[in-house]
Design an enzyme around this catalytic site. Structure first.
Site, PDB file in Angstrom:
ATOM      1  N   GLU A  41       0.807  -1.216   0.000  1.00 37.04           N
ATOM      2  CA  GLU A  41       0.000   0.000   0.000  1.00 37.04           C
ATOM      3  C   GLU A  41       0.847   1.276   0.000  1.00 37.04           C
ATOM      4  OE1 GLU A  41      -2.813  -0.731   3.179  1.00 37.04           O
ATOM      5  OE2 GLU A  41      -4.069   0.829   2.272  1.00 37.04           O
ATOM      6  N   ASP A  42       1.894   1.289   0.790  1.00 34.69           N
ATOM      7  CA  ASP A  42       2.617   2.542   1.029  1.00 34.69           C
ATOM      8  C   ASP A  42       3.921   2.701   0.268  1.00 34.69           C
ATOM      9  OD1 ASP A  42       0.567   2.983   2.750  1.00 34.69           O
ATOM     10  OD2 ASP A  42       1.711   2.634   4.592  1.00 34.69           O
TER      11      ASP A  42
END
Ligand code: MN
Length: 300
Positions: A81-82
């Site tokens: 996600e990051d």
């Protein structure tokens, strides 16, 4: 509880040696270094390097003695996600299972809810689906949320409330369903403080005032209960606890009572092996303490 000193991968690896093999621990280390590199230059709101978060999540899971693949997934849970890392990249580094776990946690993060009722219903469905595939996805997610709740104080009151509400509505019930009672209680306490900081402070102070040395009182009552059972020749196991703040608050709210009307700030459980023993124990306890309406007797 937030630890005074942050965990390090070395202290975690040390703890892991009590129940994991060398190769497994090395794989957990490998996942940590991978996450450290992927999150390079990213920071938590607290100012700590981002990797301290996945490390703390893995530590929470290690306290539950979760397997090495769950710990590896914990280390990598925010990487997709990051950071720019793909599921395929994780798969080639750490294998199918870990990649699937990380992907599962990432997908769970993407689900957003428009209302409380919808959130509960939908979430339980999603949870059930994920569980059918691999329950460990849920456990990593719960540990992730627990660490975020423990480190909530650096956020704005608004954000604290939003995350607290979501945790109370969704994650506390899930923890409860999975039989993780300690986690549920900690969620409720942290959420209560996040949602109603003033009330939490007032109840804490009131509880302190009336309880004095709380641990000692629970122990005293437990000792006298045990002595009473022994006198009556009733074998049983006695477990005493203090009720937690959120359950006191819930009772005040649902029964429209003020704090001074809430009598039961302690709870005791006496476990016996037969139904008739259960009733005899209740009789013995009533000879020791004055019964109040509403005292419950449960046999399972
Ligand atoms: Mn996270």
């Amino acid at each position: 509880m937030p630890t005074a000193a942050l965990d390090t991968i070395d202290s975690l690896a040390d703890d892991l040696s009590s129940y994991l093999g060398k190769d497994q621990i090395n794989n957990v280390r490998r996942a940590y270094y991978y996450a450290e590199q992927a999150h390079e230059g990213q920071y938590r709101h607290s100012g700590d390097a981002y990797v301290t978060h996945p490390l703390a999540v893995a530590s929470i899971l290690s306290e539950m003695h979760m397997d090495h693949q769950s710990l590896m997934a914990a280390m990598l849970h925010d990487v997709i996600e990051d950071t720019g890392v793909t599921k395929t990249a994780i798969k080639s580094q750490f294998g199918n299972t870990v990649a699937d776990l990380v992907d599962g946690v990432s997908k769970l993060n993407k689900i957003t809810f428009s209302s409380h009722a919808e959130a509960q219903a939908e979430n339980f469905q999603k949870m059930a689906m994920a569980m059918a595939k691999d329950l460990r996805v849920i456990l990593v997610k719960i540990a992730d949320r627990l660490h975020n709740m423990r480190t909530l104080e650096v956020l704005t009151p608004d954000k604290r409330r939003r995350i607290g509400r979501e945790t109370l509505d969704i994650y506390a019930p899930i923890a409860n369903r999975l039989g993780m009672n300690n986690v549920r209680v900690e969620f409720e306490e942290l959420c209560f403080a996040a949602l109603y900081p003033m009330r939490a402070r007032r109840i804490t102070a009131a509880v302190k005032r009336i309880r004095g040395n709380r641990k000692e009182i629970v122990l005293q009552i437990q000792t006298s209960l045990e002595a009473c059972l022994e006198r009556e020749g009733l074998p049983g196991r006695t477990i005493g606890r203090e009720k937690h703040l959120y359950s006191i608050y819930e009772k005040m709210r649902s029964q429209h009572k003020s704090f001074s009307e809430i009598m039961d700030v302690y709870a005791f459980r006496i476990i016996v092996d037969r139904v008739d023993a259960c009733y005899r124990v209740l009789g013995a306890v009533h000879s020791l303490y004055k019964p109040v309406p509403g005292l419950s007797l449960i046999h399972i």
